[in-house]
Design a protein around this motif. Structure first.
Motif, PDB file in Angstrom:
ATOM      1  N   MET A   1       0.855  -1.188   0.000  1.00  8.57           N
ATOM      2  CA  MET A   1       0.000   0.000   0.000  1.00  8.57           C
ATOM      3  C   MET A   1       0.893   1.240   0.000  1.00  8.57           C
ATOM      4  O   MET A   1       1.885   1.294   0.710  1.00  8.57           O
ATOM      5  CB  MET A   1      -0.908  -0.034   1.237  1.00  8.57           C
ATOM      6  N   LYS A   2       0.525   2.256  -0.775  1.00  6.87           N
ATOM      7  CA  LYS A   2       1.301   3.484  -0.833  1.00  6.87           C
ATOM      8  C   LYS A   2       1.231   4.217   0.500  1.00  6.87           C
ATOM      9  O   LYS A   2       0.269   4.078   1.257  1.00  6.87           O
ATOM     10  CB  LYS A   2       0.776   4.395  -1.931  1.00  6.87           C
ATOM     11  N   LYS A   3       2.228   5.035   0.742  1.00  7.40           N
ATOM     12  CA  LYS A   3       2.309   5.782   1.996  1.00  7.40           C
ATOM     13  C   LYS A   3       1.113   6.727   2.174  1.00  7.40           C
ATOM     14  O   LYS A   3       0.564   6.838   3.266  1.00  7.40           O
ATOM     15  CB  LYS A   3       3.621   6.557   2.030  1.00  7.40           C
ATOM     16  N   VAL A   4       0.718   7.397   1.102  1.00  7.48           N
ATOM     17  CA  VAL A   4      -0.413   8.323   1.170  1.00  7.48           C
ATOM     18  C   VAL A   4      -1.698   7.568   1.511  1.00  7.48           C
ATOM     19  O   VAL A   4      -2.492   8.022   2.335  1.00  7.48           O
ATOM     20  CB  VAL A   4      -0.580   9.105  -0.159  1.00  7.48           C
ATOM     21  N   ALA A   5      -1.879   6.418   0.912  1.00  6.59           N
ATOM     22  CA  ALA A   5      -3.071   5.614   1.189  1.00  6.59           C
ATOM     23  C   ALA A   5      -3.066   5.140   2.638  1.00  6.59           C
ATOM     24  O   ALA A   5      -4.112   5.135   3.300  1.00  6.59           O
ATOM     25  CB  ALA A   5      -3.139   4.427   0.240  1.00  6.59           C
ATOM     26  N   GLN A   6      -1.899   4.767   3.149  1.00  3.75           N
ATOM     27  CA  GLN A   6      -1.795   4.360   4.549  1.00  3.75           C
ATOM     28  C   GLN A   6      -2.144   5.523   5.473  1.00  3.75           C
ATOM     29  O   GLN A   6      -2.845   5.348   6.462  1.00  3.75           O
ATOM     30  CB  GLN A   6      -0.384   3.856   4.863  1.00  3.75           C
ATOM     31  N   MET A   7      -1.617   6.709   5.139  1.00  5.43           N
ATOM     32  CA  MET A   7      -1.885   7.902   5.942  1.00  5.43           C
ATOM     33  C   MET A   7      -3.390   8.166   5.996  1.00  5.43           C
ATOM     34  O   MET A   7      -3.955   8.390   7.062  1.00  5.43           O
ATOM     35  CB  MET A   7      -1.159   9.109   5.336  1.00  5.43           C
ATOM     36  N   THR A  34       3.304  14.748  13.772  1.00  6.81           N
ATOM     37  CA  THR A  34       3.256  14.014  12.500  1.00  6.81           C
ATOM     38  C   THR A  34       1.813  13.699  12.127  1.00  6.81           C
ATOM     39  O   THR A  34       1.386  13.908  10.985  1.00  6.81           O
ATOM     40  CB  THR A  34       4.065  12.701  12.599  1.00  6.81           C
ATOM     41  N   PHE A  35       1.065  13.232  13.108  1.00  6.84           N
ATOM     42  CA  PHE A  35      -0.326  12.871  12.852  1.00  6.84           C
ATOM     43  C   PHE A  35      -1.152  14.102  12.484  1.00  6.84           C
ATOM     44  O   PHE A  35      -1.993  14.047  11.582  1.00  6.84           O
ATOM     45  CB  PHE A  35      -0.931  12.172  14.078  1.00  6.84           C
ATOM     46  N   ALA A  36      -0.904  15.222  13.161  1.00  5.55           N
ATOM     47  CA  ALA A  36      -1.620  16.466  12.836  1.00  5.55           C
ATOM     48  C   ALA A  36      -1.358  16.868  11.389  1.00  5.55           C
ATOM     49  O   ALA A  36      -2.255  17.360  10.692  1.00  5.55           O
ATOM     50  CB  ALA A  36      -1.222  17.577  13.795  1.00  5.55           C
ATOM     51  N   ASN A  37      -0.146  16.647  10.926  1.00 10.26           N
ATOM     52  CA  ASN A  37       0.201  16.928   9.527  1.00 10.26           C
ATOM     53  C   ASN A  37      -0.585  16.017   8.594  1.00 10.26           C
ATOM     54  O   ASN A  37      -1.078  16.456   7.550  1.00 10.26           O
ATOM     55  CB  ASN A  37       1.707  16.755   9.324  1.00 10.26           C
ATOM     56  N   TRP A  38      -0.728  14.749   8.948  1.00 10.52           N
ATOM     57  CA  TRP A  38      -1.500  13.814   8.131  1.00 10.52           C
ATOM     58  C   TRP A  38      -2.956  14.255   8.031  1.00 10.52           C
ATOM     59  O   TRP A  38      -3.549  14.209   6.959  1.00 10.52           O
ATOM     60  CB  TRP A  38      -1.462  12.418   8.733  1.00 10.52           C
ATOM     61  N   VAL A  39      -3.515  14.688   9.164  1.00  9.58           N
ATOM     62  CA  VAL A  39      -4.914  15.141   9.176  1.00  9.58           C
ATOM     63  C   VAL A  39      -5.078  16.354   8.267  1.00  9.58           C
ATOM     64  O   VAL A  39      -6.010  16.425   7.463  1.00  9.58           O
ATOM     65  CB  VAL A  39      -5.383  15.456  10.613  1.00  9.58           C
TER      66      VAL A  39
END
Length: 91
Positions: A1-7, A34-39
């Protein structure tokens, strides 16, 4: 799975968990920043793409005719009023 899809999957799981970001980050072992950046990134990409739009306009079959003093006649379908407006401005 791609990193973006995992995020995106992790962010979706957090939304469904009902936990705060801090509690969820502690649970999965990810830094809060890191998680806040993903959101934030998942929100930015949420509206990406196109949606097909079909106008709900009934076609008008009437014609409009404009006759200029010099004898020039413009006859156009009434549904093309913006085009007619441009033609009148050009004359």
């Amino acid at each position: 799975m791609k990193k973006v899809a995992q995020m995106r999957q992790v962010v979706q799981q957090w939304k469904e968990s009902g936990l705060t970001q801090k509690a969820y980050c502690e649970k999965i072992g990810v830094k809060r920043t890191t998680f806040a950046n993903w959101v934030a990134r998942s929100r930015e990409n949420a509206g990406v793409g196109f949606i097909a739009v079909k106008p709900q306009v009934k076609p008008i079959s009437e014609s409009i005719e404009v006759i200029y003093p010099n004898g020039v006649r413009l006859k156009i379908n009434a549904s093309h009023i913006p085009v007619l407006s441009e033609l009148i401005r050009l004359a």
